[in-house]
Design an enzyme around this catalytic site. Structure first.
Site, PDB file in Angstrom:
ATOM      1  N   GLN A   1      27.445  50.329  18.374  1.00  0.00           N
ATOM      2  CA  GLN A   1      28.637  50.199  19.228  1.00  0.00           C
ATOM      3  C   GLN A   1      29.810  51.045  18.734  1.00  0.00           C
ATOM      4  O   GLN A   1      30.890  51.016  19.333  1.00  0.00           O
ATOM      5  CB  GLN A   1      29.056  48.719  19.330  1.00  0.00           C
ATOM      6  CG  GLN A   1      27.993  47.823  19.954  1.00  0.00           C
ATOM      7  CD  GLN A   1      27.817  48.020  21.458  1.00  0.00           C
ATOM      8  OE1 GLN A   1      28.625  48.690  22.116  1.00  0.00           O
ATOM      9  NE2 GLN A   1      26.765  47.459  22.019  1.00  0.00           N
TER      10      GLN A   1
ATOM     11  N   CYS B   1      21.741  40.409  25.413  1.00  0.00           N
ATOM     12  CA  CYS B   1      20.483  40.054  24.764  1.00  0.00           C
ATOM     13  C   CYS B   1      20.362  38.533  24.614  1.00  0.00           C
ATOM     14  O   CYS B   1      19.292  38.026  24.346  1.00  0.00           O
ATOM     15  CB  CYS B   1      20.390  40.710  23.390  1.00  0.00           C
ATOM     16  SG  CYS B   1      20.523  42.482  23.481  1.00  0.00           S
TER      17      CYS B   1
HETATM   18  N1  PLP Z   1      22.531  46.868  17.704  1.00  0.00           N
HETATM   19  C1  PLP Z   1      23.596  46.614  18.483  1.00  0.00           C
HETATM   20  C2  PLP Z   1      24.924  46.383  17.842  1.00  0.00           C
HETATM   21  C3  PLP Z   1      23.458  46.575  19.873  1.00  0.00           C
HETATM   22  O1  PLP Z   1      24.529  46.337  20.630  1.00  0.00           O
HETATM   23  C4  PLP Z   1      22.174  46.800  20.435  1.00  0.00           C
HETATM   24  C5  PLP Z   1      21.972  46.700  21.892  1.00  0.00           C
HETATM   25  O2  PLP Z   1      22.470  45.801  22.540  1.00  0.00           O
HETATM   26  C6  PLP Z   1      21.093  47.065  19.582  1.00  0.00           C
HETATM   27  C7  PLP Z   1      21.311  47.087  18.225  1.00  0.00           C
HETATM   28  C8  PLP Z   1      19.717  47.318  20.116  1.00  0.00           C
HETATM   29  O3  PLP Z   1      19.635  48.602  20.670  1.00  0.00           O
HETATM   30  P1  PLP Z   1      18.410  49.030  21.599  1.00  0.00           P
HETATM   31  O4  PLP Z   1      18.680  48.440  22.944  1.00  0.00           O
HETATM   32  O5  PLP Z   1      18.441  50.530  21.592  1.00  0.00           O
HETATM   33  O6  PLP Z   1      17.162  48.504  20.999  1.00  0.00           O
END
Ligand code: PLP
Length: 384
Positions: free
Chosen positions: A180, A324
């Protein structure tokens, strides 16, 4: 007018990223490992993309490993570091408000016998470097902390964390989830004092399913997968050249737009905070000095999903806590010690360089009109 204010969940793929993927699929479709012309062309494109992403991250080309996204990068960092260092110690230190891909990977390592410390944030959503360093001891092999929290926007002082943890233990590996922050907050990864950093394409107007792990020169971690020699054997499998090409195009464009849009995004955030504070029963959950790209608030007494869908009916897209989390209480807000009712009414507004003041106005006006109607229990009569 459609008002997409959920850019922390994902962003629209930029035309330059689409064009780069299309070109790679139609014209540069060789296998980068093949020795003939087709393969060499694909290899050269891959290396050019690696150079671009490295340039944006602020590191050398050799330090970039392409992955399927930040979930994989985080897993590769945690399992890879823990397995590489397991003879040196047993403790892993992370925070209680990491993304689930770090929390769950650390939880799995715990079941494998590692001692994992999840350092909680303060009730105001901040997390001082000292508190993380306190958890580090002689037995610690890995520290994993994010740069910007995805639900609150909290910015962690990564250089300070790095200094403090190394003062206590020189051998410790330091991983940072930079998802982020990448292309939003200016930084050079090589100056942050981290060994590993995860980034993802789809948060910066690239496609989903592609990301990278920065691995500092000289740092050795174990792979998750075994196979060919791609990505220096750290991430075997034929590289997804079209996705990587789109990632590189998006990174280049986002990096170019980052500085010119900084003031604008800060102003959007400032105005949004000011206007929300004036609304009855609205409380802000993000720290005052959070990233301007993310603002978390609670509309007290109105559940997140109810408000999310009511806003959606008006063409406004926001998130309830984190995309998520899908209906579960947010582990981030719980870790702050927030009472359940406030956490259950949390919304996350997240900007991109494309966000506008009109969108902020539309959101505030719609909330101003929706809140009293919900409070009077007349959801069915909402027409704006
Ligand atoms: N780390 C953070 C801080 C995130 O906001 C996200 C996605 O929401 C992820 C990891 C995971 O990323 P990806 O969707 O590319 O697997």
């Amino acid at each position: 007018m459609e008002c997409y204010l959920d850019n922390g969940a994902t962003t629209a793929v930029s035309p330059s990223a689409v064009a780069a993927a299309k070109r790679a699929m139609e014209e540069v479709w060789g296998n980068p490992s093949s020795l003939h012309r087709r393969g060499i062309d694909a290899f050269l494109l891959l290396q050019q993309c690696r150079e671009t992403v490295a340039g944006v991250l602020g590191c050398d080309r050799e330090e970039v490993t392409f992955t399927s996204g930040a979930t994989e990068s985080n897993n590769l960092a945690l399992f890879g570091a823990a397995r590489a260092k397991k003879r040196r110690g047993n403790r892993i230190v992370t925070t209680a408000f990491e993304h689930s891909s770090v929390i769950a990977a650390a939880g799995k390592l715990e079941t494998e016998g590692f001692e994992v410390i999840f350092v909680p944030p303060e009730p105001d959503g901040t997390l001082p470097a000292e508190k993380i360093a306190q958890a580090v001891d002689e037995n610690t092999i890995l520290v994993s902390t994010m740069l910007v929290n995805n639900e609150l926007g909290t910015v962690l002082d990564i250089p300070k964390i790095g200094r403090l943890i190394r003062r206590k233990n020189k051998e410790v590996l330091f991983h940072c989830d930079g998802v982020q922050a990448f292309c939003k907050i200016p930084f050079k990864v090589s100056r942050l004092g981290v060994d590993l950093m995860s980034v993802s394409a789809h948060k910066i107007h690239g496609p989903k399913g592609v990301g990278a792990l920065y691995v500092k020169k000289g740092v050795r971690i174990q792979p998750l997968l075994y196979g060919g020699a791609q990505e220096k054997k750290l991430r075997p499998g034929t590289e997804g050249v079209p996705m990587i090409a789109a990632f590189a195009a998006a990174a280049q464009e986002s990096a170019q737009k980052m500085l010119p849009s900084q003031e604008k995004v800060a102003e959007l955030n400032r105005v949004l905070r000011e206007r929300l504070a004036a609304l009855d029963g609205v409380v802000l959950n993000s720290p005052a000095d959070a990233s301007p790209y993310i603002l978390n608030l609670s509309v007290l007494g109105i559940r997140s999903e109810i408000m999310l869908h009511a806003l959606e009916e008006q063409g406004i897209y926001v998130s309830s806590g984190s995309a998520c989390a899908k209906g579960e209480p947010s582990h981030v807000l719980s870790a702050m010690g927030m009472e359940r009712s406030r956490a259950d009414s949390a919304l996350r507004i997240s900007f991109t360089y494309e966000s506008t003041m009109e969108e902020v106005e539309m959101l505030v006006e719609t909330l101003t009109s929706l809140i009293p109607r919900f409070r009077q229990g007349k959801k069915g009569t909402v027409h704006i």
